[in-house]
Every structure is written in C-alpha cells, then in structure tokens.
Design a protein around this motif. Structure first.
Motif, PDB file in Angstrom:
ATOM      1  N   ASP A  94       0.846  -1.182   0.000  1.00  0.00           N
ATOM      2  CA  ASP A  94       0.000   0.000   0.000  1.00  0.00           C
ATOM      3  C   ASP A  94       0.888   1.241   0.000  1.00  0.00           C
ATOM      4  O   ASP A  94       2.013   1.237   0.519  1.00  0.00           O
ATOM      5  CB  ASP A  94      -0.899   0.012   1.236  1.00  0.00           C
TER       6      ASP A  94
ATOM      7  N   ARG B  45      -4.318   1.736  -2.651  1.00  0.00           N
ATOM      8  CA  ARG B  45      -4.075   0.299  -2.650  1.00  0.00           C
ATOM      9  C   ARG B  45      -4.118  -0.236  -4.077  1.00  0.00           C
ATOM     10  O   ARG B  45      -4.800   0.323  -4.942  1.00  0.00           O
ATOM     11  CB  ARG B  45      -5.095  -0.423  -1.768  1.00  0.00           C
TER      12      ARG B  45
ATOM     13  N   TYR C  16      -2.753   1.693  -8.834  1.00  0.00           N
ATOM     14  CA  TYR C  16      -3.159   2.068  -7.479  1.00  0.00           C
ATOM     15  C   TYR C  16      -4.405   2.943  -7.532  1.00  0.00           C
ATOM     16  O   TYR C  16      -4.551   3.802  -8.409  1.00  0.00           O
ATOM     17  CB  TYR C  16      -2.024   2.817  -6.774  1.00  0.00           C
TER      18      TYR C  16
END
Length: 285
Positions: free
Chosen positions: A259, A274, A282
C-alpha cells in the motif's frame, strides 16, 4: 509578504521552496532526464527503441539515467514533437524537459528501461507501448487544482494531462519484494498579473512483462504567488499559498503489492492508495 524579497523566507515547506527557487532563480534547469547521455546510449538508439517507426526528425529530447535500485539498469525517455517542423523550432533552445499537452503542441513522451553490462549495446527491457496519456487525478487530494483542470462549472472530472514533463524521480518506490517502480515528475504553470502558480504531480512506472505501465498519477505540490498592493517605496505585497505531499510505502499489502500513502508535509492530511488487480494500478481508498 510586503515585498517579493520576503517570499522565499516565508515558505516553510521544503518542496514548495525548491519549486519557488526553480521558477525564480533564472538558472538553467538541472539535467533531470539525463540528456547528457551515459556511455553506450545515443539519441538515435533511444528513438528507435522507444518510439519504433517514428520519424527521428521529430525528436526534441532523449535522455537516460542509471536506476539506483537496479544496478546495470537505466531508465530512459524520448520526447517527440508533432512534426519535424515543430521539432526544429523547439531545438533552437536547449531542452531539459518535455512540453506536454498545451498550446496545441501535444508532444509525445515515451519511457523505457534498459540493461547494459560492460561495453555491450543497451538491451531494452520494457517500454511504454504508446505515448503516455494518463491524466493526473485531482478528485481526492489536498493539493490546489490548476485552473485548466476540470470543467468551467467545477462539476466535471478533476483530471488533466501535464503541461510539462520535468524530470525522473528515482526514490526507492518498492511495490513488492525486489520489484521497484520509478517516478517521473510532471507539472503545470499558470501566470497571473504580477504573480503565478506552479503545480507538480508524480507518475510511477512499473514493469509488467515487456510493457512499462503508469500505476500511479497523483498531485504532489502547488505553489502560488499573487500580487497585491504597491507601496510608496516601489515594493509590492504578495500573498503566497503552498503545500506539498510525500509518498510513503507502507508495510501492508493488497493483492501482493505494498500500500502507498500520501502524507501532507507539515500537516495532518493522509490518503492511502491500494493496488487494484483489475486496474493494474493504485486506487484511492
């Protein structure tokens, strides 16, 4: 600030101060893309490998830099004007960055990763499959938005393509064990009467097989200076506004990728991103 001479000292944010220095110093920009090419690289090689089939007369910038996290590997870039005529005009000035989507220029920018050992010719590992055209997303950020981003009524999507591609960012962006991304900084500038503003975003590129993909494109800083009243001594007041974020790699993982978290420098704002396996990129959570 009562005068422009006081502006720099009032900027307490490190990155915003550095951006102010770049804009106000008048000094030549650093070689952020490595246009002074490492041994074994040439403008013609980079153009042929990163933009196959394109007219080499369109190239306005080609660069390469060693990738610190991968010894023997290099990140590389080639910037192409829309036509040889536009390239010839641009080449009248020494370029250290690549103009993006502004003033009808619409230059193309492409990136790649090479490996070179000894005296051998650089070997292409991966490249962007087409010119990069992934917008930066201001949909969920603490960073001020350029006027050119979004719709006039403020209700449209807050995304936009860069005015300018500025430099490599080779911080250690570890996405998973032994698998790093590299960064590229992109920017926007808008002028005001007696002032101006700059904005900067970070793009992360990740190797996926033989392809190089954008997996992150988020705003990172803004710096505004707006002129005010004149004074009898000839100085002029200026209001300043600024802010910047840093990007941290977190221990937690999603779909096998670490993350990421944007953190406001000298502030409390946080935003976690994430990995999305379906998007191969992401996403803000």
């Amino acid at each position: 600030m009562r005068s422009i001479d006081q502006v720099r000292g009032a900027i307490k944010n490190r990155d915003a101060r550095a951006a102010f220095d770049r804009e106000m110093s008048g000094a030549p920009a650093p070689d952020g893309f490595g246009v002074r090419l490492p041994p074994g690289f040439s403008k013609s090689l980079l153009a042929a490998q990163l933009a196959p089939g394109s007219d080499p007369a369109r190239v306005v910038l080609a660069g390469a830099k060693p990738w610190p996290q991968r010894p023997g590997w290099y990140v590389a870039v080639v910037c192409l004007a829309a036509s040889p005529a536009q390239a010839a005009q641009a080449l009248q000035y020494q370029a250290s960055s690549c103009d993006g989507f502004r003033d009808g220029q619409d230059n193309e920018i492409r990136f790649g990763v090479f490996e070179r050992s000894g005296e051998a010719e650089p070997r292409l590992i991966a490249r962007t499959e087409e010119a990069v055209a992934v917008p930066t997303d201001w949909g969920s950020t603490n960073i001020d938005t350029p006027q050119a981003i979004g719709s006039e009524d403020g209700k449209g999507p807050a995304t936009g393509l860069p005015d300018n591609w500025q430099r490599f960012d080779l911080a250690p962006y570890l996405l998973r064990e032994g698998d790093y991304a590299f960064g590229v900084r992109a920017g926007w500038f808008e002028g005001y009467a007696g002032g101006g503003a700059s904005f900067e975003a970070l793009y992360l590129f990740h190797i996926d097989g033989k392809s190089l993909r954008v997996v992150f494109a988020q705003p990172m800083l803004f710096n505004k200076m707006i002129a005010g009243d004149w004074h009898k001594d000839g100085t002029r007041s200026h209001d300043i506004y600024y802010g910047s974020n840093s990007l941290s790699v977190l221990p937690g993982m999603s779909d096998g990728f670490h993350d990421l978290q944007l953190r406001e420098q000298r502030g409390k704002w946080r935003q976690t991103l994430r990995w999305s396996e379906s998007m191969k990129a992401y996403e803000v959570q």
